[in-house]
Enzyme design. Structure first.
Site, PDB file in Angstrom:
ATOM      1  N   GLY A  56      -4.589   2.535  -0.586  1.00  0.00           N
ATOM      2  CA  GLY A  56      -4.368   2.012  -1.699  1.00  0.00           C
ATOM      3  C   GLY A  56      -5.283   0.596  -1.762  1.00  0.00           C
ATOM      4  O   GLY A  56      -5.936   0.153  -2.688  1.00  0.00           O
ATOM      5  N   ASP A  57      -4.856  -0.140  -0.632  1.00  0.00           N
ATOM      6  CA  ASP A  57      -5.381  -1.497  -0.714  1.00  0.00           C
ATOM      7  C   ASP A  57      -7.199  -1.554  -0.557  1.00  0.00           C
ATOM      8  O   ASP A  57      -7.762  -2.095  -1.447  1.00  0.00           O
ATOM      9  CB  ASP A  57      -4.989  -2.243   0.556  1.00  0.00           C
ATOM     10  CG  ASP A  57      -3.607  -2.656   0.432  1.00  0.00           C
ATOM     11  OD1 ASP A  57      -2.878  -2.610  -0.595  1.00  0.00           O
ATOM     12  OD2 ASP A  57      -2.945  -2.983   1.727  1.00  0.00           O
ATOM     13  N   MET A  58      -7.631  -0.416   0.111  1.00  0.00           N
ATOM     14  CA  MET A  58      -8.969  -0.414   0.207  1.00  0.00           C
ATOM     15  C   MET A  58      -9.823   0.101  -0.922  1.00  0.00           C
ATOM     16  O   MET A  58     -10.778  -0.521  -1.328  1.00  0.00           O
ATOM     17  CB  MET A  58      -9.513   0.241   1.551  1.00  0.00           C
ATOM     18  CG  MET A  58      -8.671  -0.157   2.888  1.00  0.00           C
ATOM     19  SD  MET A  58      -8.750  -1.875   3.127  1.00  0.00           S
ATOM     20  CE  MET A  58     -10.556  -2.190   3.545  1.00  0.00           C
TER      21      MET A  58
ATOM     22  N   ASP B  63       0.785  -1.520  -0.021  1.00  0.00           N
ATOM     23  CA  ASP B  63      -0.009  -0.265   0.056  1.00  0.00           C
ATOM     24  C   ASP B  63       0.732   1.281  -0.080  1.00  0.00           C
ATOM     25  O   ASP B  63       0.552   2.234  -0.869  1.00  0.00           O
ATOM     26  CB  ASP B  63      -0.882   0.001   1.258  1.00  0.00           C
ATOM     27  CG  ASP B  63      -1.867   1.146   1.453  1.00  0.00           C
ATOM     28  OD1 ASP B  63      -2.993   1.147   0.778  1.00  0.00           O
ATOM     29  OD2 ASP B  63      -1.713   2.331   1.830  1.00  0.00           O
TER      30      ASP B  63
END
Length: 391
Positions: free
Chosen positions: A167-169, A138
């Site tokens: 970024g991940d979410m 991320d």
């Protein structure tokens, strides 16, 4: 739109992919985690651990899913996976580009087993470009996409790591959206199968719309927090410290909100300052607001302005979410039996959704069930288990 009847095979691990399929599971889809026959999703053992000894992140984004464990490097394991693909709607994977081809589970191969298959690849940098094969997490994605730079108030300041893995979410959310889009297109007869390439870095970059014009046109060349309208450049759109060391946010962009705020705090003399481009006027106004807000605590300000359309709210820590009356009214924090509390699906439908399971699957818990469903008899399943092709 409920996704009842949609089966998703999830080959992903850790956070972005499982978050995507958790959203889809919460929407009614049948999500089958396809874990390797060895360690499985290693988020299962990542700290912090819950009271049940399972990784907290794993429990948060794998509720109500099923798990089958298959060794995709074995011929028998791939054959079993192909049978599952033939009876499924979606495959999501998050390997580095090229891995699925080596495993024989790429889109072209799987579409031979299911011509209507929707296949989503969720990676850091996408399937093409000079960075496609780079390792990353991320922090790397928010760095390349400009978000990390935008946490610095000046070029000399240290970037601040965001409190959430944006970024991940964001990538998981967009993957879920793209999958639903493809399912809808297929059901409307506008497409058959579909291949979707989602890059986490791309999604974060798309979040830059509020500063994109300035950044891309060089006006100014390097937008910074404290300089742009939505990053603290306006004194009527910023955060202020309160008497107890907490903070409140003031977001009175519209003149009507600013007027309501000024009248509520007895500072009608400040109404005309709204919209000023004069840096000296803005600096003086900011000083006035700093002095004003430090006269009461966060909770006192919220109570005093609760019925005022001044766009003022307190700054809260994640640990306070469960106690906030707004989130309580929305039932955002969910509790089910002995499972740890979790943040639930963040949308409400008029119709009561189909009840979904909150159980977190053990690795390979449903392997036998799904193999039987796609035509393996008990003896064949036993042989696969004994060979290690499945677990």
């Amino acid at each position: 739109m409920r996704l009842d009847g949609v089966r998703i095979l999830d080959l992903s691990r850790l956070l972005p992919g499982p978050y995507a399929t958790q959203l889809l599971a919460d929407s009614g889809a049948e999500v089958v985690k396809v874990e390797d026959a060895g360690a499985g999703d290693y988020a299962r053992s990542m700290e912090p651990l819950t009271d049940r000894g399972t990784g907290a992140i794993f429990e948060m984004v794998n509720r109500g899913k099923r798990s089958v464990a298959i060794d995709l490097k074995s011929e028998d394991g791939r054959a079993a996976f192909y049978r599952l693909v033939a009876e499924s709607d979606v495959v999501l994977e998050s390997f580095r580009p090229g891995v699925v081809e080596r495993l024989g589970v790429d889109y072209e191969t799987l579409s031979e087993h299911n011509a209507e298959l929707i296949y989503c690849s969720l990676t850091g940098y996408g399937q093409n470009g000079p960075w496609a094969d780079r390792a990353g997490h991320d922090l790397n994605y928010v760095a390349i996409a400009g978000l990390l730079d935008m946490t610095r108030e000046s070029p000399d300041a240290t970037p601040q790591v965001p409190g959430y893995p944006i970024g991940d979410m964001a990538g998981g959310l967009f993957a879920a959206f793209a999958i639903v889009e493809a399912v809808l297109a297929r059901e409307l007869g506008n497409a058959d199968g579909e291949y979707i390439d989602v890059a986490l870095a791309d999604v974060v970059a798309s979040f830059s719309q509020a500063v994109a014009y300035q950044a891309l046109t060089g006006d100014p060349a390097e937008p910074r927090p404290g300089e742009t309208p939505l990053t603290g450049g306006l004194p009527w759109y910023d955060s202020y410290e309160t008497a107890d060391g907490n903070w409140v946010t003031l977001a009175a962009l519209e003149p009507k909100f600013w007027r309501a705020f000024c009248e509520a705090v007895g500072r009608e003399d400040l109404v005309a300052e709204h919209g000023s481009d004069d840096p000296d006027v803005r600096a003086a106004l900011r000083a006035e607001l700093e002095e004003l807000f430090c006269q009461r605590t966060r909770d006192e300000w919220e109570a005093a302005l609760a019925d005022v359309d001044g766009a003022v709210t307190g700054v809260y820590a994640p640990a306070e979410l469960d106690e906030h009356p707004q989130f309580r009214a929305r039932d955002l924090v969910e509790r089910h039996g002995d499972a740890p509390p979790r943040i639930g699906f963040p949308a409400r439908h008029r119709e009561t959704p189909t009840e979904t399971s909150e159980a977190v699957p053990e690795q390979g818990e449903h392997t036998r069930r799904y193999l039987a469903e796609v035509g393996y008899d008990e003896a064949a399943i036993d042989r696969l288990l004994e060979s290690g092709a499945v677990r």
